[in-house]
Design an enzyme around this catalytic site. Structure first.
Site, PDB file in Angstrom:
ATOM      1  N   SER A  16     -11.219  28.900 -20.551  1.00 12.86           N
ATOM      2  CA  SER A  16     -11.741  27.717 -19.861  1.00 12.86           C
ATOM      3  C   SER A  16     -10.731  27.109 -18.891  1.00 12.86           C
ATOM      4  CB  SER A  16     -12.136  26.660 -20.898  1.00 12.86           C
ATOM      5  OG  SER A  16     -11.037  26.407 -21.753  1.00 12.86           O
ATOM      6  N   LEU A  18      -7.526  27.329 -15.722  1.00 13.11           N
ATOM      7  CA  LEU A  18      -7.412  27.726 -14.321  1.00 13.11           C
ATOM      8  C   LEU A  18      -7.517  29.244 -14.143  1.00 13.11           C
ATOM      9  CD1 LEU A  18      -6.397  27.386 -11.321  1.00 13.11           C
ATOM     10  CD2 LEU A  18      -4.088  27.222 -12.267  1.00 13.11           C
ATOM     11  N   TYR A 144       8.797  25.518 -23.896  1.00  6.15           N
ATOM     12  CA  TYR A 144       7.751  26.410 -23.378  1.00  6.15           C
ATOM     13  C   TYR A 144       8.353  27.761 -22.986  1.00  6.15           C
ATOM     14  CZ  TYR A 144       4.390  27.839 -19.668  1.00  6.15           C
ATOM     15  OH  TYR A 144       3.513  28.505 -18.848  1.00  6.15           O
ATOM     16  N   PRO A 171       2.889  35.542 -13.605  1.00  4.69           N
ATOM     17  CA  PRO A 171       2.494  34.967 -12.320  1.00  4.69           C
ATOM     18  C   PRO A 171       3.494  33.882 -11.904  1.00  4.69           C
ATOM     19  CG  PRO A 171       0.774  34.671 -14.004  1.00  4.69           C
ATOM     20  CD  PRO A 171       2.037  35.065 -14.699  1.00  4.69           C
ATOM     21  N   ASN A 173       3.724  30.341  -9.367  1.00  2.00           N
ATOM     22  CA  ASN A 173       2.902  29.129  -9.453  1.00  2.00           C
ATOM     23  C   ASN A 173       1.455  29.388  -9.043  1.00  2.00           C
ATOM     24  OD1 ASN A 173       5.749  28.324  -9.220  1.00  2.00           O
ATOM     25  ND2 ASN A 173       4.873  26.265  -9.334  1.00  2.00           N
ATOM     26  N   HIS A 187      -0.328  20.623 -12.351  1.00  5.88           N
ATOM     27  CA  HIS A 187       0.631  21.430 -11.597  1.00  5.88           C
ATOM     28  C   HIS A 187       0.860  20.795 -10.229  1.00  5.88           C
ATOM     29  CE1 HIS A 187      -0.919  24.606 -14.418  1.00  5.88           C
ATOM     30  NE2 HIS A 187       0.379  24.631 -14.616  1.00  5.88           N
TER      31      HIS A 187
END
Ligand code: NDP
Length: 322
Positions: A16, A18, A144, A171, A173, A187
């Site tokens: 769900s 980005l 993180y 990936p 940004n 972000h």
């Protein structure tokens, strides 16, 4: 056991978010789903993957042969600085639950998602796939980052001990529709889109946090999604793969701010608040390995991706995460 000819049952954790929404779009709207395949996109509402029992139950329900593992506790720079321990513990648990349950249920391939913010802070540039463990990550998001780095270690372990082909992509940004547009926790680009939209509406200056000089490589979520499908079907290494535009396309955040202002037709003043932290000044990643596999892949130009994302945000303001 699963042979290559059998259709895949793919479970996408974090479906769900980005990146998950972008993969769903490519699977359902761009012909990314082959005949007989079954794709399931999970959100935390269906299973809280911090919890092992819920993780097991959802794997039991969908019986995946392949997993795309996107679910993560993620946030913007400022939230990470406040809650490093929380990010460390939740992500360690989510990753261990997903990888170990995948192994126990015989999932043949898992593609997990690392991030370019896990790269060593003190390093030479560009950074490539062989350098991710070479020294501590930036202090701002050490929790993180260390949890993400462990995914790569676990992948090596599952291969060494069980012959599992579990891998990861990195990936840079990501931005695009369905991002988190919250001022504080979003972000950088999506938060700035929302701020610009609000400043235009209220006729106030656009306040950008930080100096605007840190440089970043931005990748459009649909490009990430198209590359993810290729990795799931074709990429056979355990070692991770950086998904990024070229080094020469790393640009100062203030250039992206200007593209956002243009896309939203914002004509007011732009103010850079240098009392706010900048984060890493650059984190140039090499996409040479990706280019060896896919020399002809075309990335969406940043101004075009920003325009599409701004249009999506304006048209979907009611459902956007703000
Ligand atoms: P989002 O924040 O948009 O989505 C996060 C997803 O994870 C959501 O689907 C969310 O579900 C789910 N999730 C969070 N916590 C849990 C939980 N406890 N149990 C189950 N599901 C959970 O993230 P992105 O799409 O931006 O990121 C996807 C992956 O890509 C992440 O692993 C991230 O680290 C990585 N990545 C992202 C980058 C970026 O710039 N965005 C860059 C590099 C890597 P729900 O919607 O229900 O909350």
């Amino acid at each position: 056991s699963q042979t290559k000819a059998e259709p895949m049952r793919v479970l996408v954790t974090g479906g769900s978010g980005l990146v998950g929404k972008a993969i769903e779009h490519v699977v359902k709207q761009e012909g990314g789903c082959l005949k007989g395949e079954q794709w399931t996109f999970l959100s935390s509402k269906e299973a809280n993957l911090v919890d092992l029992q819920q993780t097991r139950a959802v794997f039991e329900k969908y019986r995946p042969t392949h997993v795309i593992h996107l679910a993560a506790k993620v946030g913007g720079l400022y939230l990470h600085m406040k809650e490093n321990l929380h990010f460390l513990r939740d992500n360690l648990r989510i990753n261990d639950n997903v990888l170990q349950t995948s192994h126990e249920r015989g999932v043949t391939k898992v593609v997990s998602c690392l991030s370019s913010c896990i790269f060593p802070d003190k390093t030479t540039y560009p950074i490539d796939e062989s350098m991710i463990h070479n020294g501590p990550p930036h202090d701002s998001n050490f929790g993180y980052s260390h949890a993400k780095r462990m995914i790569d270690i676990q992948n090596r372990g599952y291969f060494a001990q069980h012959g599992r082909r579990y891998t990861a992509v990195i990936p840079t940004n990501v931005y695009g529709p369905y991002d988190n547009f919250n001022f504080e926790n979003g972000h950088v680009l999506s938060a700035l889109m929302h701020k610009t939209y609000a400043a235009k509406k209220e006729g106030t200056p656009l306040q950008v946090w930080g100096s605007g000089t840190p440089r970043r490589q931005f990748i459009y979520s649909l490009d990430v999604a198209r590359l993810f499908l290729w990795v799931l079907r074709e990429y056979d290494e355990i070692d991770p793969l950086i998904l990024s535009v070229g080094e020469e396309e790393e640009l100062p955040i203030k250039d992206a701010v200007q593209m956002i202002a243009d896309a939203l037709d914002f004509k007011g003043q732009i103010v850079f608040d240098t009392s706010k932290s900048d984060g890493q000044m650059k984190k140039t990643a090499s996409n040479a390995k990706l280019r060896r596999y896919l020399p002809d892949f075309t990335f969406t130009p940043l101004s075009e991706g920003i325009k599409k994302t701004c249009d999506w945000f304006v048209n979907n303001y009611d459902i956007a995460r703000t």
